[in-house]
Design a protein around this motif. Structure first.
Motif, PDB file in Angstrom:
ATOM      1  N   UNK A 111      -6.716  -7.912  60.667  1.00 19.05           N
ATOM      2  CA  UNK A 111      -6.989  -8.774  61.813  1.00 19.05           C
ATOM      3  C   UNK A 111      -8.009  -9.662  61.564  1.00 19.05           C
ATOM      4  N   UNK A 112      -8.990  -9.421  60.677  1.00 22.78           N
ATOM      5  CA  UNK A 112     -10.301 -10.349  60.534  1.00 22.78           C
ATOM      6  C   UNK A 112      -9.548 -11.219  59.581  1.00 22.78           C
ATOM      7  N   UNK A 113      -8.896 -11.066  58.538  1.00 25.34           N
ATOM      8  CA  UNK A 113      -8.229 -11.858  57.711  1.00 25.34           C
ATOM      9  C   UNK A 113      -7.317 -12.812  58.279  1.00 25.34           C
ATOM     10  N   UNK A 114      -6.643 -12.566  59.315  1.00 20.51           N
ATOM     11  CA  UNK A 114      -5.805 -13.300  59.954  1.00 20.51           C
ATOM     12  C   UNK A 114      -6.421 -14.395  60.976  1.00 20.51           C
ATOM     13  N   UNK A 115      -7.367 -13.828  61.514  1.00 20.25           N
ATOM     14  CA  UNK A 115      -7.990 -14.609  62.493  1.00 20.25           C
ATOM     15  C   UNK A 115      -8.931 -15.767  61.730  1.00 20.25           C
ATOM     16  N   UNK A 116      -9.683 -15.252  60.496  1.00 23.38           N
ATOM     17  CA  UNK A 116     -10.546 -16.189  59.580  1.00 23.38           C
ATOM     18  C   UNK A 116      -9.486 -17.248  59.132  1.00 23.38           C
ATOM     19  N   UNK A 117      -8.252 -16.801  58.692  1.00 28.27           N
ATOM     20  CA  UNK A 117      -7.138 -17.994  58.073  1.00 28.27           C
ATOM     21  C   UNK A 117      -6.842 -18.722  59.150  1.00 28.27           C
ATOM     22  N   UNK A 118      -6.550 -18.332  60.341  1.00 26.48           N
ATOM     23  CA  UNK A 118      -6.008 -19.346  61.386  1.00 26.48           C
ATOM     24  C   UNK A 118      -7.174 -20.261  61.790  1.00 26.48           C
ATOM     25  N   UNK A 119      -8.268 -19.852  61.842  1.00 31.46           N
ATOM     26  CA  UNK A 119      -9.535 -20.527  62.034  1.00 31.46           C
ATOM     27  C   UNK A 119      -9.868 -21.608  61.082  1.00 31.46           C
ATOM     28  N   UNK A 120      -9.653 -21.428  59.825  1.00 31.92           N
ATOM     29  CA  UNK A 120      -9.874 -22.195  58.469  1.00 31.92           C
ATOM     30  C   UNK A 120      -8.871 -23.243  58.659  1.00 31.92           C
ATOM     31  N   UNK A 121      -7.510 -22.878  59.129  1.00 34.98           N
ATOM     32  CA  UNK A 121      -6.573 -23.753  59.024  1.00 34.98           C
ATOM     33  C   UNK A 121      -6.748 -24.776  60.054  1.00 34.98           C
ATOM     34  N   UNK A 122      -7.011 -24.426  61.080  1.00 39.37           N
ATOM     35  CA  UNK A 122      -7.295 -25.235  62.371  1.00 39.37           C
ATOM     36  C   UNK A 122      -8.425 -26.283  62.059  1.00 39.37           C
ATOM     37  N   UNK A 123      -9.244 -25.877  61.386  1.00 33.23           N
ATOM     38  CA  UNK A 123     -10.428 -26.847  61.086  1.00 33.23           C
ATOM     39  C   UNK A 123     -10.204 -27.724  60.101  1.00 33.23           C
ATOM     40  N   UNK A 124      -9.263 -27.588  58.976  1.00 32.92           N
ATOM     41  CA  UNK A 124      -8.806 -28.335  57.890  1.00 32.92           C
ATOM     42  C   UNK A 124      -7.707 -29.153  58.424  1.00 32.92           C
ATOM     43  N   UNK A 125      -6.748 -28.683  59.323  1.00 34.76           N
ATOM     44  CA  UNK A 125      -5.832 -29.572  59.717  1.00 34.76           C
ATOM     45  C   UNK A 125      -6.348 -30.576  60.621  1.00 34.76           C
ATOM     46  N   UNK A 126      -7.418 -30.693  61.344  1.00 32.52           N
ATOM     47  CA  UNK A 126      -8.189 -31.548  62.390  1.00 32.52           C
ATOM     48  C   UNK A 126      -8.784 -32.493  61.374  1.00 32.52           C
ATOM     49  N   UNK A 127      -9.094 -32.300  60.136  1.00 29.02           N
ATOM     50  CA  UNK A 127      -9.902 -32.976  59.341  1.00 29.02           C
ATOM     51  C   UNK A 127      -8.964 -33.960  58.672  1.00 29.02           C
ATOM     52  N   UNK A 128      -9.367 -35.238  58.788  1.00 30.75           N
ATOM     53  CA  UNK A 128      -8.480 -36.428  58.280  1.00 30.75           C
ATOM     54  C   UNK A 128      -8.654 -36.335  56.561  1.00 30.75           C
ATOM     55  N   UNK A 129      -9.859 -35.755  56.122  1.00 29.96           N
ATOM     56  CA  UNK A 129     -10.327 -36.063  54.920  1.00 29.96           C
ATOM     57  C   UNK A 129      -9.615 -34.640  53.880  1.00 29.96           C
ATOM     58  N   UNK A 130      -9.009 -33.815  54.492  1.00 28.94           N
ATOM     59  CA  UNK A 130      -8.618 -32.540  53.810  1.00 28.94           C
ATOM     60  C   UNK A 130      -7.420 -32.595  53.049  1.00 28.94           C
ATOM     61  N   UNK A 131      -7.647 -31.903  51.993  1.00 26.85           N
ATOM     62  CA  UNK A 131      -6.690 -31.924  50.695  1.00 26.85           C
ATOM     63  C   UNK A 131      -5.546 -31.007  50.762  1.00 26.85           C
ATOM     64  N   UNK A 132      -4.523 -31.379  50.327  1.00 29.77           N
ATOM     65  CA  UNK A 132      -3.189 -30.374  50.211  1.00 29.77           C
ATOM     66  C   UNK A 132      -3.651 -29.068  49.809  1.00 29.77           C
TER      67      UNK A 132
END
Length: 162
Positions: free
Chosen positions: A28-49
């Motif tokens: 559960x910790x890995x899933x929640x941490x991964x979803x939070x990181x994906x959310x932050x990266x997807x909202x960042x216009x300078x994120x890499x692939x």
């Protein structure tokens, strides 16, 4: 009489429960941490692939660990339910009478005298350590066997085949 230990005192059962709960919490910790990181990266216009797609991999790994913990917890609950349904046999315990002076002893049975087995004829055993020279004459049994196996030559004096 063979008795099984109670499930409450079974160490492997509690290891299964603790491991399952740890896998649930870790997944559960890995899933929640991964979803939070994906959310932050997807909202960042300078994120890499790489930043975007690595988060998905971590969520999949966390989901697998979370699923393994859930399966382990279901197995522990099923084991607990199965042992609750199985009836334990009643154990009868005999009380010892400490006030009794009855000293019962086991009578000794005399053993039969030992008699070694005897054979009618002694066994013939060859000694493997003794070598015989090739010039020595063969024993009569070996000579008869060799003569029996020797090829027979046709001398031509057989009158029945003419």
């Amino acid at each position: 009489m063979q008795t099984r230990p109670r499930l409450v005192t079974s160490i492997p059962f509690w290891v299964l429960v603790a491991g399952s709960l740890a896998a649930l919490a870790g997944g559960l910790a890995i899933v929640l941490n991964g979803i939070d990181a994906m959310e932050q990266v997807l909202n960042d216009p300078n994120a890499t692939v790489v930043q975007v797609y690595v988060g998905q991999s971590w969520v999949v790994v966390g989901a697998a660990v979370l699923g393994a913990g859930a399966v382990g917890l279901v197995a522990a609950l099923a084991l607990a339910a199965a042992t609750a349904l199985v009836r334990r046999p009643d154990a009868s315990i005999e009380a010892i009478d400490w006030t009794s002076d009855d000293n019962t002893t086991v009578e000794a049975v005399p053993a039969a005298p030992f008699a070694p087995a005897t054979t009618a004829t002694p066994l013939a055993v060859e000694d493997a350590d003794i070598e015989t020279p090739s010039t020595a004459t063969a024993p009569p049994q070996a000579a008869a066997a060799a003569q029996h196996d020797a090829p027979k030559l046709d001398a031509g004096d057989d009158t029945t085949r003419r």
